[in-house]
Scaffold this motif. Structure first.
Motif, PDB file in Angstrom:
ATOM      1  N   ASP A 116     -16.861  18.523   5.153  1.00 40.81           N
ATOM      2  CA  ASP A 116     -16.237  17.720   6.327  1.00 40.81           C
ATOM      3  C   ASP A 116     -15.967  16.334   6.059  1.00 40.81           C
ATOM      4  N   PRO A 117     -14.646  15.845   5.717  1.00 41.13           N
ATOM      5  CA  PRO A 117     -14.704  14.556   5.259  1.00 41.13           C
ATOM      6  C   PRO A 117     -15.004  13.555   6.307  1.00 41.13           C
ATOM      7  N   ALA A 118     -14.905  13.838   7.679  1.00 41.17           N
ATOM      8  CA  ALA A 118     -15.341  12.932   8.535  1.00 41.17           C
ATOM      9  C   ALA A 118     -16.927  12.677   8.687  1.00 41.17           C
ATOM     10  N   VAL A 119     -17.789  13.562   7.886  1.00 45.28           N
ATOM     11  CA  VAL A 119     -19.114  13.270   8.123  1.00 45.28           C
ATOM     12  C   VAL A 119     -19.674  12.727   6.701  1.00 45.28           C
ATOM     13  N   LEU A 120     -20.697  11.876   6.668  1.00 41.88           N
ATOM     14  CA  LEU A 120     -21.088  11.385   5.236  1.00 41.88           C
ATOM     15  C   LEU A 120     -22.594  11.502   5.527  1.00 41.88           C
ATOM     16  N   ILE A 121     -23.333  11.533   4.493  1.00 39.95           N
ATOM     17  CA  ILE A 121     -24.524  11.611   4.174  1.00 39.95           C
ATOM     18  C   ILE A 121     -24.817  10.438   3.250  1.00 39.95           C
ATOM     19  N   MET A 122     -25.336   9.486   3.687  1.00 37.19           N
ATOM     20  CA  MET A 122     -25.406   7.888   3.113  1.00 37.19           C
ATOM     21  C   MET A 122     -26.901   7.758   2.784  1.00 37.19           C
ATOM     22  N   MET A 165     -27.165  10.800   8.130  1.00 37.43           N
ATOM     23  CA  MET A 165     -25.879  11.249   8.306  1.00 37.43           C
ATOM     24  C   MET A 165     -25.056  10.727   9.630  1.00 37.43           C
ATOM     25  N   VAL A 166     -23.835  10.384   9.169  1.00 35.37           N
ATOM     26  CA  VAL A 166     -22.969   9.559  10.160  1.00 35.37           C
ATOM     27  C   VAL A 166     -21.629  10.194  10.174  1.00 35.37           C
ATOM     28  N   ARG A 167     -21.021  10.055  11.268  1.00 34.59           N
ATOM     29  CA  ARG A 167     -19.628  10.446  11.283  1.00 34.59           C
ATOM     30  C   ARG A 167     -18.934   9.286  11.077  1.00 34.59           C
ATOM     31  N   ARG A 168     -17.780   9.308  10.291  1.00 33.69           N
ATOM     32  CA  ARG A 168     -17.113   8.355   9.845  1.00 33.69           C
ATOM     33  C   ARG A 168     -15.727   8.065  10.843  1.00 33.69           C
ATOM     34  N   LEU A 169     -15.700   6.978  10.999  1.00 42.10           N
ATOM     35  CA  LEU A 169     -14.503   6.532  12.078  1.00 42.10           C
ATOM     36  C   LEU A 169     -13.458   6.565  11.346  1.00 42.10           C
TER      37      LEU A 169
END
Length: 87
Positions: free
Chosen positions: A57-63, A75-79
């Motif tokens: 899911d390219p809209a979700v990142l684990i930073m 884990m964040v949802r990319r704007l």
């Protein structure tokens, strides 16, 4: 037939904890592995990398975020960006 990759039990536990959206310490993630306190940072990075790859899911990142208490994962949802879709 579902063709999505299957998370291992360890990856599923990590995903469930990270999906809450709160910062999670390395130690907390290490406790979720079968290696426990013997889990190295390299092994932890491998587990997190596998979760990232399998999410697809390219809209979700684990930073990985450095805080004053050390490294945490979140884990964040990319704007959306006006540059999305531009090649």
């Amino acid at each position: 037939m579902d063709e999505r990759p299957t998370l291992t039990p360890t990856e599923r536990r990590m995903f469930d904890l990270l999906a809450k959206g709160e910062p999670v310490s390395r130690d907390a993630l290490k406790e979720l592995t079968n290696e426990g306190e013997y889990c190295t940072n390299a092994n932890l990075r491998m587990h997190v990398s596998n979760v990232r790859r399998k999410m697809q899911d390219p809209a979700v990142l684990i930073m990985a975020v450095c805080t004053n208490k050390g490294w945490t994962y979140r884990m964040v949802r990319r704007l959306s960006s006006p540059y999305d879709g531009i090649k």
